[in-house]
Design an enzyme around this catalytic site. Structure first.
Site, short mmCIF file in Angstrom:
data_model
loop_
_atom_site.label_atom_id
_atom_site.label_comp_id
_atom_site.label_asym_id
_atom_site.label_seq_id
_atom_site.Cartn_x
_atom_site.Cartn_y
_atom_site.Cartn_z
N ARG A 130 2.20 -25.62 30.12
CA ARG A 130 1.45 -25.76 28.86
C ARG A 130 2.02 -26.90 28.02
O ARG A 130 3.25 -27.06 27.92
CB ARG A 130 1.46 -24.45 28.07
CG ARG A 130 0.74 -23.35 28.83
CD ARG A 130 0.44 -22.11 28.03
NE ARG A 130 -0.05 -21.08 28.95
CZ ARG A 130 -1.28 -20.99 29.42
NH1 ARG A 130 -2.20 -21.86 29.02
NH2 ARG A 130 -1.62 -20.04 30.28
N ASP A 131 1.11 -27.70 27.44
CA ASP A 131 1.53 -28.80 26.58
C ASP A 131 2.19 -28.24 25.32
O ASP A 131 1.72 -27.28 24.73
CB ASP A 131 0.31 -29.65 26.21
CG ASP A 131 0.71 -31.01 25.65
OD1 ASP A 131 0.46 -32.03 26.32
OD2 ASP A 131 1.29 -31.05 24.53
N ASN B 159 -4.01 -40.49 30.78
CA ASN B 159 -3.73 -41.68 29.97
C ASN B 159 -2.84 -42.62 30.78
O ASN B 159 -1.84 -42.19 31.35
CB ASN B 159 -3.01 -41.27 28.67
CG ASN B 159 -3.88 -40.40 27.79
OD1 ASN B 159 -5.09 -40.57 27.72
ND2 ASN B 159 -3.27 -39.43 27.11
N HIS C 10 0.68 -37.53 34.63
CA HIS C 10 0.26 -36.16 34.32
C HIS C 10 -1.23 -36.13 34.05
O HIS C 10 -1.79 -37.05 33.45
CB HIS C 10 1.03 -35.59 33.13
CG HIS C 10 1.11 -36.50 31.94
ND1 HIS C 10 1.97 -37.59 31.89
CD2 HIS C 10 0.43 -36.51 30.78
CE1 HIS C 10 1.81 -38.21 30.74
NE2 HIS C 10 0.88 -37.58 30.05
P1 AMP Z 1 0.52 -38.66 27.21
O1 AMP Z 1 0.28 -39.17 25.82
O2 AMP Z 1 -0.71 -38.69 28.07
O3 AMP Z 1 1.71 -39.34 27.86
O4 AMP Z 1 0.86 -37.14 27.06
C1 AMP Z 1 2.15 -36.63 27.01
C2 AMP Z 1 2.02 -35.17 26.65
O5 AMP Z 1 3.25 -34.53 26.91
C3 AMP Z 1 1.66 -34.91 25.19
O6 AMP Z 1 0.42 -34.20 25.10
C4 AMP Z 1 2.85 -34.11 24.68
O7 AMP Z 1 2.48 -33.13 23.75
C5 AMP Z 1 3.39 -33.50 25.97
N1 AMP Z 1 4.80 -33.12 25.92
C6 AMP Z 1 5.84 -33.87 25.46
N2 AMP Z 1 6.99 -33.18 25.58
C7 AMP Z 1 6.67 -31.97 26.13
C8 AMP Z 1 7.42 -30.83 26.49
N3 AMP Z 1 8.75 -30.75 26.31
N4 AMP Z 1 6.77 -29.76 27.03
C9 AMP Z 1 5.43 -29.81 27.20
N5 AMP Z 1 4.67 -30.87 26.89
C10 AMP Z 1 5.28 -31.94 26.35
#
Ligand code: AMP
Length: 112
Positions: free
Chosen positions: A29-30, A85, A98
């Site tokens: 989960r994000d 992204n 991801h």
């Molecule tokens: P992006 O902008 O596509 O690189 O998305 C990175 C995602 O990683 C974002 O939606 C963040 O909220 C998520 N994220 C960052 N750190 C963590 C974490 N420790 N656990 C879960 N999700 C994370």
């Protein structure tokens, strides 16, 4: 990679809220959800961006994992959005590939 946040999750150094795991992929989960359901699906091997994804079998497995989780989360029928992204202009913040699985609400278009 040593300083990669998501690689640290793969080896258990950081423990996310895992929803699915197998030999090739991890889904969790994000931490800052943008929808009622917001799950990230990552390859366990370090692939920095979508531009670096060479393994078509892995690409298929990542997508199949998204559809399976969507079904398990009960959002498959209503619908959901999958986002990747890529690089700076694409809004990528974590440089380990991801797939975002977003659901549980109606999405708007175009994406910002
Ligand atoms: P992006 O902008 O596509 O690189 O998305 C990175 C995602 O990683 C974002 O939606 C963040 O909220 C998520 N994220 C960052 N750190 C963590 C974490 N420790 N656990 C879960 N999700 C994370």
């Amino acid at each position: 990679m040593n300083d990669c946040l998501f690689c640290k999750m793969v080896v258990g150094e950081i423990q996310p809220d895992v929803v699915y795991e197998d030999e090739q992929v991890l889904a969790f989960r994000d931490i800052h959800p943008k929808a009622p359901t917001h799950i990230l699906v990552i390859p366990k091997q370090h692939v920095a961006t979508l531009n670096d994804l060479q393994d078509t079998k892995l690409a298929g497995h990542l997508l199949q994992t998204v559809t399976q989780i969507a079904a398990a989360e009960g959002i498959a029928e209503a619908g959901y959005r999958t986002v990747i992204n890529c690089n700076n202009a694409g809004g990528q913040e974590v440089y380990h590939l991801h797939l975002h699985l977003l659901g549980g609400r109606t999405m708007t278009w175009p994406a910002g």
